[in-house]
Design a protein around this motif. Structure first.
Motif: not given
Length: 255
Positions: A159, A178, A234
């Motif tokens: 991450r 991510y 993300e």
């Protein structure tokens, strides 16, 4: 007419990797599929056809990674999308009792393998002025739980590495995403983690409706197909039967 992109998928012989391969293949993309199980790679090459190029690859071996990528045929050599999917968890024991060999395998695969592939492929993306790196993580990289020690730590690295990678790439058109799945069924994840104990692996998903590999593939595909000026930093996704829990509090006698 725009040439379909080349997608490089690690850990492509099962689970998320195979579902991601099939999802991009449906768009007519050319796919490089990688894995350690040669028999599965051969079978997939025959099944999926000429748009797929299969290479045996152990991402933990830096020379293997560099050599395999350098030797790609021209039709597959200009990689547009790298999906760093190869990864695993091994064991559920607490840190004091865990097998250090298991920790080594997780670090070598989840961290070092991802870095080797990224470092080898990234310069070409920058030079061509296009590219997208998708790093597969886990909710374990953000939410801690007993027995998640090295696995959770490795995904926390992925991450943060993804965020720092994006910072390094500011001023370039190369994107980084991510993806952190929660409880996911229909893969070999729990069987590997529990070292072949199929009954225990099945119990992980008992009375739940977990995410499927296709759900994860859909999220990866969505992130990779946004307009070129949009970067999805993300994605965290869980099934509705799962949610982050409260912090643990141990209540015992005072000493």
């Amino acid at each position: 007419m725009q040439t379909p992109p080349v997608v490089f998928v690690t850990g492509a012989t099962a689970g998320f990797g195979l579902a991601i391969t099939r999802r991009f293949l449906a768009d007519g993309c050319r796919i490089v599929i990688c894995g350690r199980r040669v028999d599965r790679l051969d079978a997939l090459q025959k099944e999926l056809g000429d748009l797929v190029h299969a290479i045996p690859l152990d991402v933990r071996d830096r020379e293997d990674v560099e050599g395999a990528i350098a030797s790609l045929p021209p039709a597959f050599s200009d990689i547009d999308i790298l999906v760093n999917n190869a990864g695993l968890a091994l064991g559920t024991l607490s840190a004091a009792h865990a097998e250090v060999d298991d920790w080594d395998v997780m670090v070598d695969t989840n961290i070092k393998g991802l870095m080797y592939c990224t470092h080898t492929i990234l310069p070409g993306m920058i030079a061509r002025g296009r590219g997208h790196i998708v790093n597969m993580g886990s909710v374990a990289g953000e939410f801690a739980y007993p027995g998640g020690n090295a696995y959770g730590g490795s995904k926390a690295f992925v991450r943060q590495f993804s965020k720092n990678l994006r910072a390094d790439l500011i001023g370039t058109p190369v994107r980084v995403t991510y993806v952190a799945p929660g409880l996911s069924g229909g893969t070999e994840f729990s069987q590997v983690r529990l070292k072949g104990d199929e009954a225990k692996a099945a119990s992980v998903y008992q009375d739940t409706q977990p995410l499927s590999a296709d759900d994860i593939a859909d999220s990866v595909h969505w992130a990779a197909t946004r307009p070129a000026h949009v970067n999805i930093n993300e994605i965290t996704l869980m099934p509705v039967c799962q949610a982050p829990g409260p912090m643990a509090v141990h209540r015992g006698a005072k000493k």
